[in-house]
Design a protein around this motif. Structure first.
Motif, short mmCIF file in Angstrom:
data_model
loop_
_atom_site.label_atom_id
_atom_site.label_comp_id
_atom_site.label_asym_id
_atom_site.label_seq_id
_atom_site.Cartn_x
_atom_site.Cartn_y
_atom_site.Cartn_z
N ALA A 8 50.56 47.58 30.72
CA ALA A 8 49.68 47.10 31.78
C ALA A 8 49.14 45.74 31.38
O ALA A 8 49.11 45.39 30.19
N PHE A 9 48.76 44.97 32.36
CA PHE A 9 48.09 43.70 32.06
C PHE A 9 47.14 43.35 33.18
O PHE A 9 47.27 43.84 34.31
N GLY A 10 46.16 42.52 32.85
CA GLY A 10 45.21 42.05 33.85
C GLY A 10 44.94 40.57 33.62
O GLY A 10 44.47 40.19 32.54
N LEU A 11 45.31 39.74 34.61
CA LEU A 11 45.14 38.29 34.45
C LEU A 11 44.13 37.76 35.47
O LEU A 11 44.02 38.28 36.57
N GLY A 12 43.43 36.71 35.08
CA GLY A 12 42.46 36.10 35.99
C GLY A 12 43.14 35.14 36.94
O GLY A 12 43.80 34.19 36.51
N VAL A 13 43.02 35.40 38.25
CA VAL A 13 43.70 34.56 39.24
C VAL A 13 43.08 33.15 39.31
O VAL A 13 43.80 32.15 39.33
N GLU A 14 41.74 33.09 39.30
CA GLU A 14 41.09 31.78 39.32
C GLU A 14 41.55 30.93 38.13
O GLU A 14 41.83 29.74 38.27
N ARG A 15 41.59 31.58 36.97
CA ARG A 15 41.97 30.86 35.77
C ARG A 15 43.39 30.29 35.90
O ARG A 15 43.65 29.15 35.51
N LEU A 16 44.30 31.07 36.44
CA LEU A 16 45.67 30.60 36.63
C LEU A 16 45.69 29.40 37.58
O LEU A 16 46.33 28.38 37.31
N CYS A 17 44.98 29.55 38.70
CA CYS A 17 44.95 28.49 39.70
C CYS A 17 44.29 27.23 39.14
O CYS A 17 44.77 26.11 39.36
N MET A 18 43.21 27.42 38.38
CA MET A 18 42.48 26.27 37.81
C MET A 18 43.35 25.50 36.83
O MET A 18 43.38 24.27 36.84
N ARG A 19 44.08 26.24 35.99
CA ARG A 19 44.95 25.58 35.02
C ARG A 19 46.04 24.79 35.71
O ARG A 19 46.33 23.66 35.38
N ARG A 20 46.63 25.42 36.71
CA ARG A 20 47.76 24.76 37.35
C ARG A 20 47.33 23.50 38.11
O ARG A 20 48.06 22.54 38.16
N HIS A 21 46.12 23.54 38.69
CA HIS A 21 45.68 22.39 39.50
C HIS A 21 44.63 21.53 38.82
O HIS A 21 44.01 20.70 39.48
N GLN A 22 44.42 21.77 37.51
CA GLN A 22 43.40 21.00 36.77
C GLN A 22 42.02 21.06 37.44
O GLN A 22 41.32 20.05 37.55
N ILE A 23 41.66 22.23 37.87
CA ILE A 23 40.31 22.43 38.41
C ILE A 23 39.42 22.85 37.24
O ILE A 23 39.82 23.69 36.44
N THR A 24 38.25 22.25 37.13
CA THR A 24 37.44 22.50 35.93
C THR A 24 36.22 23.37 36.20
O THR A 24 35.54 23.75 35.26
N ASP A 25 35.92 23.67 37.46
CA ASP A 25 34.71 24.44 37.75
C ASP A 25 35.04 25.54 38.77
O ASP A 25 35.39 25.24 39.91
N ILE A 26 34.91 26.79 38.35
CA ILE A 26 35.29 27.93 39.22
C ILE A 26 34.44 27.97 40.48
O ILE A 26 34.87 28.45 41.53
N ARG A 27 33.20 27.41 40.41
CA ARG A 27 32.30 27.46 41.57
C ARG A 27 32.84 26.69 42.76
O ARG A 27 32.49 26.97 43.91
N GLU A 28 33.72 25.72 42.49
CA GLU A 28 34.30 24.92 43.58
C GLU A 28 35.00 25.81 44.61
O GLU A 28 35.00 25.51 45.80
N PHE A 29 35.59 26.90 44.14
CA PHE A 29 36.34 27.77 45.06
C PHE A 29 35.44 28.38 46.13
O PHE A 29 35.89 28.73 47.20
N TYR A 30 34.16 28.56 45.76
CA TYR A 30 33.29 29.36 46.63
C TYR A 30 32.15 28.56 47.25
O TYR A 30 31.24 29.13 47.83
#
Ligand code: DAH
Length: 340
Positions: free
Chosen positions: A308-330
């Motif tokens: 089993a595994f559990g990955l963070g979706v925000e973290r994946l998206c942030m890395r791929r798009h060089q987003i540095t602040d998770i709050r931007e999404f919301y």
């Protein structure tokens, strides 16, 4: 030109001027200003011309007076017409500006899918190619699915009310308390309870934790859970699935590193890091499904094993798009969202 002719001419000119001034007024205020300028009882231009009549020969005055009255009526009716036009325009603003079919149209601004939803679609697609189908589970959970069946005992700190969003629903008290799920691992249990092995699923969705929001934390975020249970499943399978996933998503030959860790529902447990952009980045947890978990859902741990595994979706998206602040999404700021 005689003085009379000149006088009559002045009147005609005034009528034309006043009419055009009324017609070009676009607000009631402008129209009123024009009315005072031309028809005003004291300083109005018509009044001024009327006063000038005294300069004319007595014999010319009846004709001049007749013309003056006629011009006055013309100006007054021009004023009335302009006033009505403005009234209807104010009631229906669309008719105020003439439609010019030769102008380029206003391009309607189309909305688009949120970056997290886009990421979820991509992840489903990649995992679909690896044979994983999509399972869903509820966001409001009971303690069995969020903890108990996942081998997280009552005294475990993860069950602390301060670490979770428990719901105050008195009517469900009989079945035990409910909470907003803190992890998508709940869906592992729901799937295995409902289907005999083998299973090969992912589940993507929201999870909730009472964390203070900062650049890397938010009380709501998304996880991708993965579960594969079959005969003879080993950690080598886990590692190769994660490596194929990482390579597909991050677009390079990404290395995967396992660091020893602990999760109650896996044994052994690891943190999964991906080597990407010249550094090791932690993307989530993983491991071999703990035999206690298999037992809890009625599987035979002697016959099947799983990872089993559990990955963070925000973290994946942030890395791929060089987003540095998770709050931007919301924040719901289209200037940010429009970039994706
Ligand atoms: N549920 C864990 C968390 O939220 C992540 C996780 C770790 C999921 C290991 C797993 C796993 O399926 O095997 O932190």
């Amino acid at each position: 030109m005689t003085a009379l002719e000149d006088y009559l001419r002045q009147l005609d000119t005034l009528a034309a001027e006043a009419t055009s001034a009324f017609q070009s007024a676009t607000t009631p205020e402008q129209l009123e200003e024009a009315r005072v300028a031309y028809l005003g009882a004291r300083q109005g231009k018509l009044k001024a011309i009327q006063k000038g009549m005294g300069q004319l020969e007595r014999a010319d005055r009846p004709e001049a007076g007749k013309k003056l009255n006629e011009v006055k009526r013309r100006i007054e009716s021009a004023f009335q017409a302009a006033k009505e036009a403005l009234g209807t325009a104010a009631a229906a603003p669309a008719t105020r500006t003439r439609f010019d079919p030769t102008l380029p149209g206003d391009r309607p601004r189309l909305g688009h899918v949120h970056p997290i939803t886009q990421t979820i679609e991509v992840l489903k697609e990649i995992m679909g190619r690896l044979g994983f189908s999509v399972a869903e589970g509820p966001e409001i959970e009971d303690e069995w699915h969020n903890f108990e069946a996942l081998n997280i005992p009552a005294a475990h700190p993860a069950r602390d009310p301060l670490e979770n969003f428990y719901l105050a629903t008195a009517e469900r008290q009989a079945d035990g308390p409910l909470l907003l799920r803190s992890q998508t691992s709940t869906v592992q249990i729901r799937v295995m309870e409902a289907t005999p092995p083998p299973v090969r699923i992912i589940s993507l969705g929201r999870v909730y934790r009472p964390d203070t929001a900062d650049a890397t934390h938010y009380p709501l975020f998304h996880q991708m859970e993965g579960l594969l249970v079959d005969r003879h499943v080993t950690m080598a399978d886990l590692k190769s699935v994660l490596r194929m996933f990482a390579t597909s998503y991050l677009g390079e030959d990404v290395h995967v590193r396992f660091r020893p860790s602990f999760f109650p529902f896996t044994e052994p447990s690891v943190e999964a890091d991906f080597w990407w952009n010249d550094e090791w980045v932690e993307f989530g947890g993983a491991g071999m499904v703990d035999p206690h978990v298999l037992q809890a859902v009625g599987y035979d741990p002697e016959a099947v094993s799983g990872f089993a595994f559990g990955l963070g979706v925000e973290r994946l998206c942030m890395r791929r798009h060089q987003i540095t602040d998770i709050r931007e999404f919301y924040r719901n700021d289209v200037r940010f969202l429009r970039q994706f």
